[in-house]
Design an enzyme around this catalytic site. Structure first.
Site, PDB file in Angstrom:
ATOM      1  N   GLN A   1       8.848  32.199-107.143  1.00 33.43           N
ATOM      2  CA  GLN A   1       8.417  30.976-106.449  1.00 33.43           C
ATOM      3  C   GLN A   1       7.214  30.379-107.162  1.00 33.43           C
ATOM      4  O   GLN A   1       7.138  29.160-107.393  1.00 33.43           O
ATOM      5  CB  GLN A   1       8.026  31.306-105.009  1.00 33.43           C
ATOM      6  CG  GLN A   1       9.157  31.476-104.044  1.00 33.43           C
ATOM      7  CD  GLN A   1       8.630  31.577-102.614  1.00 33.43           C
ATOM      8  OE1 GLN A   1       7.707  32.322-102.329  1.00 33.43           O
ATOM      9  NE2 GLN A   1       9.213  30.820-101.725  1.00 33.43           N
TER      10      GLN A   1
ATOM     11  N   GLU B   1       2.887  37.145-118.567  1.00 38.27           N
ATOM     12  CA  GLU B   1       3.281  38.174-117.618  1.00 38.27           C
ATOM     13  C   GLU B   1       3.421  39.536-118.294  1.00 38.27           C
ATOM     14  O   GLU B   1       3.779  39.651-119.465  1.00 38.27           O
ATOM     15  CB  GLU B   1       4.611  37.787-116.963  1.00 38.27           C
ATOM     16  CG  GLU B   1       5.054  38.721-115.849  1.00 38.27           C
ATOM     17  CD  GLU B   1       6.310  38.246-115.135  1.00 38.27           C
ATOM     18  OE1 GLU B   1       6.754  38.940-114.198  1.00 38.27           O
ATOM     19  OE2 GLU B   1       6.842  37.174-115.508  1.00 38.27           O
TER      20      GLU B   1
ATOM     21  N   SER C   1       5.055  42.662-119.539  1.00 38.05           N
ATOM     22  CA  SER C   1       6.403  42.705-120.087  1.00 38.05           C
ATOM     23  C   SER C   1       7.071  44.050-119.838  1.00 38.05           C
ATOM     24  O   SER C   1       6.599  45.088-120.312  1.00 38.05           O
ATOM     25  CB  SER C   1       6.382  42.435-121.593  1.00 38.05           C
ATOM     26  OG  SER C   1       7.689  42.573-122.130  1.00 38.05           O
ATOM     27  N   ALA C   2       8.172  44.011-119.097  1.00 36.32           N
ATOM     28  CA  ALA C   2       8.950  45.222-118.870  1.00 36.32           C
ATOM     29  C   ALA C   2       9.864  45.516-120.054  1.00 36.32           C
ATOM     30  O   ALA C   2      10.606  46.503-120.026  1.00 36.32           O
ATOM     31  CB  ALA C   2       9.775  45.085-117.593  1.00 36.32           C
ATOM     32  N   ARG C   3       9.816  44.688-121.097  1.00 36.81           N
ATOM     33  CA  ARG C   3      10.512  45.014-122.342  1.00 36.81           C
ATOM     34  C   ARG C   3       9.726  46.057-123.129  1.00 36.81           C
ATOM     35  O   ARG C   3      10.302  46.870-123.850  1.00 36.81           O
ATOM     36  CB  ARG C   3      10.689  43.775-123.216  1.00 36.81           C
ATOM     37  CG  ARG C   3      11.611  42.715-122.659  1.00 36.81           C
ATOM     38  CD  ARG C   3      11.821  41.600-123.682  1.00 36.81           C
ATOM     39  NE  ARG C   3      12.558  42.099-124.839  1.00 36.81           N
ATOM     40  CZ  ARG C   3      12.661  41.420-125.986  1.00 36.81           C
ATOM     41  NH1 ARG C   3      12.057  40.252-126.128  1.00 36.81           N
ATOM     42  NH2 ARG C   3      13.345  41.928-126.990  1.00 36.81           N
TER      43      ARG C   3
ATOM     44  N   ARG D   1      15.417  47.461-116.970  1.00 35.35           N
ATOM     45  CA  ARG D   1      14.676  46.691-115.965  1.00 35.35           C
ATOM     46  C   ARG D   1      15.579  45.839-115.077  1.00 35.35           C
ATOM     47  O   ARG D   1      15.195  45.469-113.967  1.00 35.35           O
ATOM     48  CB  ARG D   1      13.650  45.791-116.651  1.00 35.35           C
ATOM     49  CG  ARG D   1      14.272  44.743-117.556  1.00 35.35           C
ATOM     50  CD  ARG D   1      13.250  43.851-118.214  1.00 35.35           C
ATOM     51  NE  ARG D   1      13.874  42.956-119.180  1.00 35.35           N
ATOM     52  CZ  ARG D   1      13.260  41.919-119.745  1.00 35.35           C
ATOM     53  NH1 ARG D   1      12.007  41.644-119.436  1.00 35.35           N
ATOM     54  NH2 ARG D   1      13.884  41.155-120.618  1.00 35.35           N
TER      55      ARG D   1
ATOM     56  N   ASP E   1      -5.887  24.250-114.286  1.00 37.75           N
ATOM     57  CA  ASP E   1      -7.018  23.377-113.978  1.00 37.75           C
ATOM     58  C   ASP E   1      -7.070  23.115-112.476  1.00 37.75           C
ATOM     59  O   ASP E   1      -6.107  23.368-111.739  1.00 37.75           O
ATOM     60  CB  ASP E   1      -6.957  22.069-114.776  1.00 37.75           C
ATOM     61  CG  ASP E   1      -5.755  21.206-114.437  1.00 37.75           C
ATOM     62  OD1 ASP E   1      -5.642  20.786-113.263  1.00 37.75           O
ATOM     63  OD2 ASP E   1      -4.931  20.942-115.328  1.00 37.75           O
TER      64      ASP E   1
ATOM     65  N   ARG F   1       1.366  25.815-101.054  1.00 36.94           N
ATOM     66  CA  ARG F   1       1.548  27.239-100.769  1.00 36.94           C
ATOM     67  C   ARG F   1       0.620  27.779 -99.687  1.00 36.94           C
ATOM     68  O   ARG F   1       0.886  28.851 -99.135  1.00 36.94           O
ATOM     69  CB  ARG F   1       1.379  28.042-102.060  1.00 36.94           C
ATOM     70  CG  ARG F   1       2.339  27.649-103.175  1.00 36.94           C
ATOM     71  CD  ARG F   1       3.794  27.693-102.717  1.00 36.94           C
ATOM     72  NE  ARG F   1       4.719  27.402-103.809  1.00 36.94           N
ATOM     73  CZ  ARG F   1       6.038  27.425-103.709  1.00 36.94           C
ATOM     74  NH1 ARG F   1       6.603  27.711-102.551  1.00 36.94           N
ATOM     75  NH2 ARG F   1       6.810  27.143-104.747  1.00 36.94           N
TER      76      ARG F   1
END
Length: 302
Positions: free
Chosen positions: A109, A120, A122-124, A196, A212, A223
């Site tokens: 979201q 982010e 990384s699950a790699r 994953r 910003d 939100r």
């Protein structure tokens, strides 16, 4: 537990460092730096860095040198004028960088706000922790019968217990299989980038998010609203507290004109004027659809 003892020790070490600077600083924001504000069961929000303050907004609007010569009251008036008339560029002079730990379905979201810089976990390359969002019982609700995006009555009794049990069991089973596929004990082990895909959407991820102030206000307006999904709204509410300490004049104007204000369509404004003249207005004479009229009445009736 959102923060481990080792992580807390690292945060304490960061907060213990002090450097001399000529850049603008805000005491309220300095108190937030690096500190983890816990959200949900395993999540948090941390301020990593920030740039600018209320004076940076008015400085940009006036294109003035240094701090300028205007009084704080005049600064507040100018900021309210900028907010009232939907000016954006002066607010873009302030930026914030956050470290956020959040469930993947919340991140999906959040990432729809495309006006930020994101990096982010990384699950790699790394293995995700065994941490899942399990809702508190008072957040387990049925599907709303009026809103396809909303929740209805809270689940109770055996149904609530069954849902919680399924969430825990499915999350644990998926992570067990994730570890089993990754394991190199007696096998090659599946690549992390493939393993994953078996993880559920309630597993936690982390990212750095830089934005910003103008676009942060847009995020918060949507939100932190009462109609937003609870799991992202609590992050927005935590950020509201941070922003109020960072740019108090700008946040006060934002609360007044965006969070506390309303927007009417041309038809809605016409209906309101007719009502003020003493005319009786209903949906049939308003020219609005049933949904529009319901929302308009909610605004008028409070």
């Amino acid at each position: 537990m959102p923060i481990t003892p080792d992580q807390q020790a690292e945060i304490d070490a960061q907060r213990g460092e002090s450097r001399q600077t000529l850049r603008a600083t805000v005491p309220g924001m300095e108190a937030h730096l690096y500190k983890a504000h816990e959200v949900l069961d395993h999540g948090f929000v941390r301020v990593i860095d920030y740039m600018g303050d209320d004076s940076a907004i008015v400085q940009a609007a006036r294109v003035s040198y240094g701090r300028g010569t205007k009084a704080v009251q005049n600064d507040a008036g100018l900021i309210r004028y900028l907010m009232r008339h939907w000016h954006s560029t002066p607010f873009e002079m302030c930026e914030i960088k956050l470290h956020v730990k959040l469930p993947v379905f919340v991140a999906r979201q959040w990432i729809r706000h495309r006006t930020a810089n994101v990096n982010e976990y990384s699950a790699r390359y790394s293995i995700l922790d065994r941490e899942f969002y399990i809702p508190a019982p008072d957040q387990l609700a049925a599907q709303s019968k009026q809103n396809n995006q909303g929740r209805g009555a809270v689940l109770e009794g055996e149904e609530a217990e069954r849902v919680l049990r399924l969430l825990r069991e499915d999350s644990t089973r998926a992570y067990d299989h994730y570890e089993e596929m990754l394991s190199q004990d007696g096998q090659q082990g599946l690549a992390r980038e493939l393993a994953r895909m078996n993880l559920p959407a309630n597993v936690y991820t982390q990212w750095y998010w830089k934005v910003d102030l103008h676009n942060l206000f847009h995020f918060l307006r949507l939100r932190a609203d009462a109609h937003a999904q609870y799991e992202i709204r609590v992050y927005a509410e935590a950020l509201c507290e941070v922003v109020a300490d960072w740019v108090p004049l700008a946040y006060a104007a934002f609360e007044d004109y965006r969070m506390g204000g309303v927007q009417l369509s041309a038809r809605g404004l016409d209906c309101l004027r007719r009502m003020l003249r003493g005319e009786e207005v209903n949906q049939d004479s308003s020219g609005m659809s049933a949904g529009e009229w319901r929302e308009f009445k909610a605004i008028i009736d409070g």
